[in-house]
Write a protein that holds these residues in place. Structure first.
Motif, PDB file in Angstrom:
ATOM      1  N   VAL A  47       0.823  -1.213   0.000  1.00 42.27           N
ATOM      2  CA  VAL A  47       0.000   0.000   0.000  1.00 42.27           C
ATOM      3  C   VAL A  47       0.862   1.269   0.000  1.00 42.27           C
ATOM      4  O   VAL A  47       0.610   2.195  -0.771  1.00 42.27           O
ATOM      5  N   LEU A  48       1.920   1.304   0.808  1.00 42.50           N
ATOM      6  CA  LEU A  48       2.777   2.500   0.786  1.00 42.50           C
ATOM      7  C   LEU A  48       3.455   2.686  -0.569  1.00 42.50           C
ATOM      8  O   LEU A  48       3.400   3.781  -1.136  1.00 42.50           O
ATOM      9  N   PRO A  49       4.085   1.647  -1.116  1.00 45.10           N
ATOM     10  CA  PRO A  49       4.688   1.817  -2.446  1.00 45.10           C
ATOM     11  C   PRO A  49       3.699   2.292  -3.511  1.00 45.10           C
ATOM     12  O   PRO A  49       4.043   3.140  -4.334  1.00 45.10           O
ATOM     13  N   LEU A  50       2.484   1.763  -3.495  1.00 42.37           N
ATOM     14  CA  LEU A  50       1.509   2.175  -4.512  1.00 42.37           C
ATOM     15  C   LEU A  50       1.102   3.639  -4.345  1.00 42.37           C
ATOM     16  O   LEU A  50       0.951   4.372  -5.329  1.00 42.37           O
TER      17      LEU A  50
ATOM     18  N   GLU B 143      16.679   9.976  -3.402  1.00 41.13           N
ATOM     19  CA  GLU B 143      17.842   9.639  -4.216  1.00 41.13           C
ATOM     20  C   GLU B 143      18.470   8.331  -3.749  1.00 41.13           C
ATOM     21  O   GLU B 143      18.888   7.499  -4.552  1.00 41.13           O
ATOM     22  N   ALA B 144      18.536   8.172  -2.426  1.00 44.24           N
ATOM     23  CA  ALA B 144      19.146   6.972  -1.865  1.00 44.24           C
ATOM     24  C   ALA B 144      18.350   5.736  -2.237  1.00 44.24           C
ATOM     25  O   ALA B 144      18.924   4.668  -2.477  1.00 44.24           O
ATOM     26  N   ALA B 145      17.024   5.865  -2.326  1.00 44.14           N
ATOM     27  CA  ALA B 145      16.198   4.715  -2.693  1.00 44.14           C
ATOM     28  C   ALA B 145      16.577   4.250  -4.092  1.00 44.14           C
ATOM     29  O   ALA B 145      16.701   3.047  -4.352  1.00 44.14           O
ATOM     30  N   HIS B 177      12.010  -0.582   0.711  1.00 42.44           N
ATOM     31  CA  HIS B 177      10.640  -0.176   1.027  1.00 42.44           C
ATOM     32  C   HIS B 177      10.692   1.247   1.548  1.00 42.44           C
ATOM     33  O   HIS B 177      11.355   1.521   2.543  1.00 42.44           O
ATOM     34  N   ARG B 178      10.017   2.161   0.868  1.00 40.93           N
ATOM     35  CA  ARG B 178      10.089   3.561   1.290  1.00 40.93           C
ATOM     36  C   ARG B 178       9.015   3.894   2.316  1.00 40.93           C
ATOM     37  O   ARG B 178       7.861   3.510   2.168  1.00 40.93           O
ATOM     38  N   GLY B 179       9.432   4.602   3.344  1.00 39.60           N
ATOM     39  CA  GLY B 179       8.492   5.068   4.356  1.00 39.60           C
ATOM     40  C   GLY B 179       7.768   6.302   3.854  1.00 39.60           C
ATOM     41  O   GLY B 179       7.732   6.568   2.650  1.00 39.60           O
ATOM     42  N   ALA B 180       7.176   7.054   4.784  1.00 35.00           N
ATOM     43  CA  ALA B 180       6.454   8.250   4.357  1.00 35.00           C
ATOM     44  C   ALA B 180       6.539   9.347   5.406  1.00 35.00           C
ATOM     45  O   ALA B 180       5.528   9.876   5.859  1.00 35.00           O
ATOM     46  N   ALA B 181       7.772   9.654   5.816  1.00 30.48           N
ATOM     47  CA  ALA B 181       8.028  10.811   6.672  1.00 30.48           C
ATOM     48  C   ALA B 181       7.422  10.708   8.066  1.00 30.48           C
ATOM     49  O   ALA B 181       6.933  11.684   8.598  1.00 30.48           O
ATOM     50  N   ALA B 182       7.448   9.518   8.655  1.00 29.46           N
ATOM     51  CA  ALA B 182       6.969   9.387  10.029  1.00 29.46           C
ATOM     52  C   ALA B 182       8.106   8.884  10.912  1.00 29.46           C
ATOM     53  O   ALA B 182       8.628   7.799  10.705  1.00 29.46           O
TER      54      ALA B 182
END
Lengths: 186, 464
Positions: A47-50, B143-145, B177-182
């Protein structure tokens, strides 16, 4: 669908002109399908990647995008909503064409990041007073710029720092705000 | 190391001991696999794959390597918590959610030396028997991702990642796997929830370690980027030899990230415990800025308790008891803990005499109020209350009573939450109040209007 209508609002912003409205285009579908293969144990993990894929192209995550992601992952739309609304990295309205994220945390603040933010707002004609905890992003009237305070960007040794879209800039003194903005011409 | 040249102006300080950061800012260095293998890269992987997995864990235990993410827990011991009769898949997660204010070491590893991390991860995955590994990359490193995914692809082509690694029959997939600023995703169980696609609410303990129940309810090892890189060097040197670096129970090297009011802020990799505060601040970092003097130091990321530069600590017990001045603090896990603070993630924030502590406290409170995940009431409400009270102090609207209220709120969060965020948000408040009470009180005024009960409730629950 009604629940979603009642719970998801994406106020329009002048930034919208720079982002195409969401459609499940072939490139998005291909990227999403590839990402889903990374998580054979659970589709929910994707879900996050999408959301990232959608937001990267369309600027923010709309109701239509939420519905599509939920169908794609065979989950309730509300699960997607709960993720979109939690993470500060996900947006529900369009930012400007160039989104400035200025680090606000201690080392950067000591090095002048609040003054940097003031400068950026002044140059881009953004009303700084609109920035608040509940309205973290403010878009300039022309839609080309938007600003947000970020929490620690992990480069305290080169403070103050900021991200412009995906580009990272360090040692940006407040007096150099104009130079930074000049690098991104609409 | 003498034949290695660094970019002009980026040379390591002579007191540094570069192990993990050997290739950072190196002349002619790039993140490609060819550069890495030409420098002896992936040799340790070959060495490790010829060993028994259990022996790798034994070496890591012998090395005394302690986690570099914040808690300083022994890495080898953590690995040993995987249930021996486990039949489920094991997962390895690299925690690259570096977001503790003051910390900026992992950034350079994932941007400039991704293959060192991959090599460390493959060795670690082999040791714990994991066939799937994730790198949880914070969203603010876009960029690192890309760099990391490219590096994984290169390693896959050379047979260091993927099916049948080096012909040993061992399979490992690594995904970014990228997070989202938390910020809360740096907490290992919060990270796991996030990786499962949910809100990152940290899990209730016990089980204390995800090694028992982690990702998808299977055994999971979560290690910091720097810790995983150290594993490579443990294999290279051997556990016993590695343990000779640093001091007793605080082995190896670690990267100190110095920021704030010093002449030369930056990253310095030193042998743990082989440097004192005086040497770090005055010698390595070049002392205070012109015409200023040091006032206080936050030694291990913003959640560690602040230390005054004129403080003296009583450490040790019985015959070992002694007085230790701030300047003589050895930079290791145990000495900083004995001084009532912690080595944490290695983020040293230096404050000089121009800084007002009420302003510093308010900045930190804003961070934690923003980042509280909201799962536990004491932290969710408390962090925002603390922010609002410190707002009043900074605005000059506070009364001396407010300082007491602020302290009370902090002590009602500490120890009463599911995860360590409660402590992280309350420790800075507790420490700054106990050490700078007079200065904070001077910013308040007896004659300021006291908020009525109704006003307080409005402010606390409805925002400003």
């Amino acid at each position: 669908m009604n629940t979603l209508e009642n719970n998801v609002a994406s106020p329009t912003t002048p930034g919208e002109q720079h982002f195409p409205p969401f459609v499940a285009s072939d490139d998005i579908v291909a990227l999403a399908d590839e990402r889903i293969t990374h998580y054979p144990e659970s589709k929910l993990s994707a879900v996050l990647p999408l959301i990232h894929i959608v937001q990267h192209k369309h600027g923010f995550v709309s109701k239509e995008a939420i519905t599509w992601i939920a169908e794609k992952l065979e989950i309730e739309p509300m699960k997607v909503v709960s993720v979109v609304t939690f993470y500060p990295g996900f947006r529900q309205s369009a930012p400007g064409k160039f989104h400035y994220r200025v680090c606000r945390t201690l080392s950067c603040a000591m090095a002048g990041s609040y003054e940097l933010m003031d400068q950026i707002c002044e140059i881009t004609n953004i009303d700084r007073s609109q920035l608040s905890h509940h309205h973290p992003i403010v878009v300039s009237p022309c839609g080309n710029y938007s600003v947000e305070f970020a929490e620690c960007l992990a480069s305290c040794g080169t403070a103050p720092v900021c991200l412009v879209n995906d580009d990272f800039h360090e040692n940006i003194k407040p007096e150099n705000a104009q130079d930074l903005i000049n690098k991104y011409q609409p | 190391m003498s034949d290695i040249k660094y970019l002009p102006g980026k040379e390591p300080h002579p007191r540094e001991h570069r192990l993990i950061f050997k290739n950072i800012d190196r002349e002619g260095w790039d993140p490609s696999i060819d550069t890495y293998t030409a420098d002896g890269g992936y040799e340790q992987l070959k060495k490790a794959m010829a060993m028994e997995p259990g022996d790798i864990t034994t070496e890591v235990k012998k090395s005394g390597l302690r986690g570099r993410g914040g808690a300083g827990f022994p890495t080898g011991v953590k690995w040993g918590f995987i249930p021996p009769k486990n039949t489920k898949p094991v997962y390895l997660i690299c925690n690259c959610d570096e977001s503790e204010p003051g910390t900026f070491k992992d950034r350079y590893i994932v941007h400039q030396d991704p293959h060192q991390l991959i090599e460390g991860m493959v060795i670690s995955a082999f040791a714990v028997g994991a066939h799937t590994a994730f790198i949880y990359m914070r969203e603010e490193f876009p960029e690192a991702a890309i760099t990391m995914e490219k590096a994984i692809e290169e390693a896959r082509e050379k047979g260091y990642v993927g099916k049948n690694i080096l012909g040993t029959g061992f399979d490992l997939e690594i995904w970014v796997h990228r997070g989202a600023a938390a910020y809360i995703c740096g907490e290992e169980t919060g990270l796991i929830e996030s990786l499962e696609g949910k809100r990152p609410y940290p899990r209730i303990k016990p089980p204390y370690f995800p090694a028992a129940l982690g990702l998808y309810m299977a055994p999971t090892i979560v290690n910091n980027v720097e810790s995983l890189c150290h594993v490579k060097h443990v294999i290279e040197m051997g556990g016993e030899e590695y343990a000779k670096l640093g001091v007793d129970r605080n082995t190896g090297t670690r990267i100190l990230c110095v920021s704030g009011d010093v002449q030369k802020p930056g990253y310095y990799e030193i042998e743990v415990g082989k440097m004192t505060m005086r040497e770090l601040l005055n010698e390595v970092c070049g002392g205070p800025l012109e015409g200023r003097s040091f006032k206080a130091v936050i030694p291990g990321g913003s959640s560690s308790k602040i230390l005054r530069c004129d403080e003296t600590f009583q450490i040790g017990r019985g015959e070992d008891a002694k007085d230790l001045s701030f300047w003589d603090i050895q930079l290791d896990f145990d000495t900083l803990a004995a001084c009532g603070s912690m080595a944490g993630s290695g983020g040293v924030i230096v404050l000089d005499d121009t800084r007002k502590m009420s302003w510093v406290l308010n900045n930190i409170n804003h961070f934690y109020a923003h980042e509280s995940c909201g799962q536990c009431t004491p932290c969710r409400e408390g962090s925002t209350w603390m922010k609002k009270i410190s707002d009043r102090i900074v605005e000059g609207k506070a009364t001396p009573e407010d300082i007491t209220t602020l302290e009370e709120v902090a002590y009602q969060i500490d120890g009463k939450t599911v995860c360590a965020f409660g402590e992280a948000s309350s420790w800075p408040v507790e420490a700054i109040i106990s050490k700078f009470r007079d200065e904070l009180t001077a910013d308040t005024n007896e004659n300021n209007e006291r908020l009525s009960k109704e006003q307080l409730q409005r402010e606390m629950f409805l925002g400003k």
